[in-house]
Design a protein around this motif. Structure first.
Motif, short mmCIF file in Angstrom:
data_model
loop_
_atom_site.label_atom_id
_atom_site.label_comp_id
_atom_site.label_asym_id
_atom_site.label_seq_id
_atom_site.Cartn_x
_atom_site.Cartn_y
_atom_site.Cartn_z
N LEU A 1 0.83 -1.20 0.00
CA LEU A 1 0.00 0.00 0.00
C LEU A 1 0.87 1.26 0.00
N VAL A 2 1.92 1.25 0.80
CA VAL A 2 2.83 2.40 0.86
C VAL A 2 3.45 2.63 -0.52
N GLU A 3 3.97 1.57 -1.14
CA GLU A 3 4.59 1.69 -2.47
C GLU A 3 3.57 2.15 -3.52
N HIS A 4 2.38 1.57 -3.51
CA HIS A 4 1.33 1.92 -4.46
C HIS A 4 1.00 3.41 -4.35
N CYS A 5 0.79 3.88 -3.13
CA CYS A 5 0.42 5.29 -2.94
C CYS A 5 1.56 6.22 -3.31
N LYS A 6 2.81 5.84 -2.99
CA LYS A 6 3.95 6.67 -3.37
C LYS A 6 4.07 6.76 -4.89
N THR A 7 3.81 5.65 -5.57
CA THR A 7 3.96 5.62 -7.02
C THR A 7 2.82 6.32 -7.75
N LEU A 8 1.57 6.05 -7.35
CA LEU A 8 0.42 6.53 -8.13
C LEU A 8 -0.33 7.72 -7.52
N HIS A 9 -0.16 7.97 -6.23
CA HIS A 9 -0.99 8.99 -5.60
C HIS A 9 -0.20 10.04 -4.83
N SER A 10 1.08 10.18 -5.09
CA SER A 10 1.92 11.09 -4.30
C SER A 10 1.49 12.54 -4.42
N MET A 11 0.82 12.91 -5.50
CA MET A 11 0.41 14.31 -5.69
C MET A 11 -1.08 14.53 -5.35
N ASP A 12 -1.77 13.49 -4.90
CA ASP A 12 -3.19 13.60 -4.58
C ASP A 12 -3.36 14.23 -3.20
N ALA A 13 -4.00 15.38 -3.11
CA ALA A 13 -4.14 16.11 -1.85
C ALA A 13 -5.45 15.80 -1.12
N LYS A 14 -6.26 14.90 -1.67
CA LYS A 14 -7.54 14.57 -1.05
C LYS A 14 -7.32 13.98 0.35
N GLN A 15 -8.09 14.44 1.33
CA GLN A 15 -7.98 13.90 2.67
C GLN A 15 -8.69 12.56 2.72
N VAL A 16 -7.99 11.53 3.19
CA VAL A 16 -8.53 10.17 3.21
C VAL A 16 -8.29 9.53 4.57
N VAL A 17 -9.05 8.48 4.83
CA VAL A 17 -8.87 7.68 6.05
C VAL A 17 -7.80 6.64 5.78
N CYS A 18 -6.85 6.51 6.70
CA CYS A 18 -5.79 5.50 6.56
C CYS A 18 -6.41 4.13 6.86
N PRO A 19 -6.42 3.21 5.88
CA PRO A 19 -7.04 1.91 6.12
C PRO A 19 -6.26 1.06 7.12
N ILE A 20 -4.96 1.29 7.24
CA ILE A 20 -4.15 0.53 8.20
C ILE A 20 -4.54 0.95 9.62
N CYS A 21 -4.54 2.26 9.87
CA CYS A 21 -4.90 2.77 11.20
C CYS A 21 -6.35 2.43 11.56
N ALA A 22 -7.24 2.51 10.57
CA ALA A 22 -8.65 2.24 10.84
C ALA A 22 -8.88 0.80 11.28
N SER A 23 -7.98 -0.12 10.91
CA SER A 23 -8.14 -1.53 11.30
C SER A 23 -7.60 -1.83 12.69
N MET A 24 -6.88 -0.88 13.29
CA MET A 24 -6.29 -1.09 14.60
C MET A 24 -7.32 -0.85 15.71
N PRO A 25 -7.15 -1.50 16.86
CA PRO A 25 -8.11 -1.31 17.96
C PRO A 25 -8.23 0.15 18.39
N TRP A 26 -7.16 0.91 18.27
CA TRP A 26 -7.17 2.32 18.68
C TRP A 26 -7.50 3.25 17.50
N GLY A 27 -7.70 2.68 16.32
CA GLY A 27 -7.93 3.49 15.13
C GLY A 27 -9.32 4.10 15.06
#
Length: 181
Positions: free
Chosen positions: A109-135
């Motif tokens: 996911l990190v590589e995909h976003c760095k490669t294809l979405h590095s210039m996208d300024a849209k505010q999004v929910v982090c799917p990794i953090c959202a899956s954590m108990p504290w997310g």
């Protein structure tokens, strides 16, 4: 590390540290450490045979008493499987919050976003953090790319026991610190 995990970290295209996922640079052999391993004696925890550390791995692979010793330890720390696993979030694969692609592991996911979405300024929910108990599944990161690179350089699975509560973890840390003295 188990062999498959270590091999994944040492892939020729980009060898990385197994803990923090930082890029590894070529190094030199630690000859002093090799010599110390050749000269240090130890005892097998299964059959009590004395040997040098350098021989321990091959001995352990063939010592049935050592295999039994290991299995006893595994049984002692293995938890009973939970009956209803459907209520647990998937913490192994994640969708891209920008596009429709799915099933990325954390590094992917990190590589995909760095490669294809590095210039996208849209505010999004982090799917990794959202899956954590504290997310917080509703929290939108102001700078998702910076968040990914700072927060997700390593896998939480290496460091976190999701089933332990905070008091249990603190007690474990204190006990380990006392043993390490």
């Amino acid at each position: 590390f188990c062999s498959p995990c270590l091999q994944e970290c040492l892939k020729p295209k980009k060898p990385v540290c197994g803990v923090c996922r930082s890029t590894l640079s070529p190094g030199s052999r630690a000859l002093d450490l090799e010599k110390q391993i050749e000269m240090t004696e130890t005892t097998c925890n299964g059959c009590n045979k004395k040997m040098y550390l350098s021989k321990m791995r091959s001995h352990a692979a063939s010592c049935s008493k050592y295999q039994n010793y290991i299995m006893e330890g595994v049984k002692a720390v293995t938890k009973e499987p939970l009956n209803n696993t459907r209520n647990f979030p998937n913490r192994f694969t994640f969708p891209c919050p920008y596009c429709s692609e799915k099933n990325f592991d954390q590094e992917g996911l990190v590589e995909h976003c760095k490669t294809l979405h590095s210039m996208d300024a849209k505010q999004v929910v982090c799917p990794i953090c959202a899956s954590m108990p504290w997310g917080d599944p509703n929290y939108r990161s102001a700078n998702f790319m910076e968040h990914l690179q700072r927060r997700h350089r390593f896998s939480y699975d290496t460091f976190v026991d999701y089933d332990a509560d905070e008091d249990d973890m603190m007690a474990q840390v204190l006990m380990r610190s006392l043993r390490d003295k």
